[in-house]
Design a protein around this motif. Structure first.
Motif: not given
Length: 305
Positions: A70-82, A202-216
């Motif tokens: 509900g945030l209109n952006a992918f960035k929450v994936l990184g911050g939340s995982y970190a 590193l953890h923030i960047m790892q958080g963004y990989t959820t997008m890649g996982y979903e895409i494949v």
């Protein structure tokens, strides 16, 4: 000669070993954490059939992150995982064992107390940090660079964070956030790295990989020939590029990084090709406000290089 070839091959493997930090197995763990939030849904991978016809290509897909939490952006994936990784460290638990429900348990909250997470942002990263801190009943302080629209500031304040617009550019605002975190005993959650500060990015960047996982999963076996990724400091671009490099191995797609002309620190670093990071200074004005970053993330550049 055989020994020389083995040495060169081993050196190449060593240089690429960091890709495993962002690979499929790691991304699966990250996605498992994100999916524990009640707001989680897989964001659409939209097929643009008409645009593909115009350009004369078979298919064009766009990952639509406007639905993310509900945030209109992918960035929450990184911050939340970190943030989850920081909480796991304090709880002395593997981050894989953490879920939203576990973090909300009264005994966990009592053990953690109130923590303060500090960050600098052009908007979406800070909103993700503020949202996560709010959902996990923690505190957030968010600084934004000069020229930030008031609407972006208010969107962050809506999650209960302390938020301010500074009178300096993004990179100087990052330095201000570091000082505030040091002064108040807070935890800096920044999506760029510097000497001595690499674990959280590193953890923030790892958080963004959820997008890649979903895409494949969404592509269902279709292999893209080209992937286009936008870059500010390059954290998302580096992580997602590394994910696809790990997933497709030697058959990886052509990956292109896109950034504003007036904030092209990744391009300048690549063009110089001298082993150094190259910054862009000044106002960094662009209609792509969220990409107006002048100093590349060293971890991201290691992946992109």
């Amino acid at each position: 000669m055989a020994e020389l070839i083995h040495y060169l091959h081993q050196e190449k493997e060593d240089n690429l070993s960091g890709v495993n930090h962002y690979g499929y197995e790691q991304a699966e763990k990250v996605c498992r954490f994100h999916s524990s939030f009640p707001e989680y849904t897989v964001t659409p991978l939209v097929r643009l059939e008409n645009l593909a016809k115009i350009f004369g290509v078979k298919d064009i897909y766009v990952k639509d992150e406007s639905y993310r939490f509900g945030l209109n952006a992918f960035k929450v994936l990184g911050g939340s995982y970190a943030i989850a990784c920081e909480l796991a460290k304090r709880l002395q638990l593997p981050v894989e064992e953490l879920t939203y429900d576990k973090l909300m348990a009264p005994e966990v909250k009592q053990k953690l107390g109130e923590l303060t997470f500090v960050t600098a942002t052009d908007g979406n990263h800070g909103r993700g940090v503020a949202w996560t801190a709010n959902r996990l009943q923690q505190r957030a302080i968010v600084l934004m660079p000069k020229g930030t629209e008031l609407a972006r500031l208010e969107a962050i304040k809506a999650f209960g964070a302390e938020a301010y617009i500074t009178d300096v550019n993004y990179d100087d605002t990052v330095r201000m956030a570091r000082k505030i975190a040091a002064d108040c005993g807070g935890i800096i959650v920044q999506d760029t790295s510097w000497e001595g500060y690499e674990e959280v990015p590193l953890h923030i960047m790892q958080g963004y990989t959820t997008m890649g996982y979903e895409i494949v999963q969404q592509l269902q076996g279709v292999r893209p020939t080209h992937i286009f990724l936008q870059a500010g400091v390059g954290a998302m671009a580096g992580a997602v590029a590394a994910f696809f490099a790990d997933y497709y191995k030697a058959d990886k797609p052509i990956i292109t990084i896109v950034e504003p002309e007036k904030a092209d620190c990744i391009f300048k670093t690549a063009k110089a090709d001298d082993g150094k990071l190259h910054n862009v200074t000044g106002a960094l004005d662009s209609i792509m406000a969220g990409l107006c970053c002048g100093e590349p993330c060293s971890l991201a550049w290691d992946m992109l290089r």
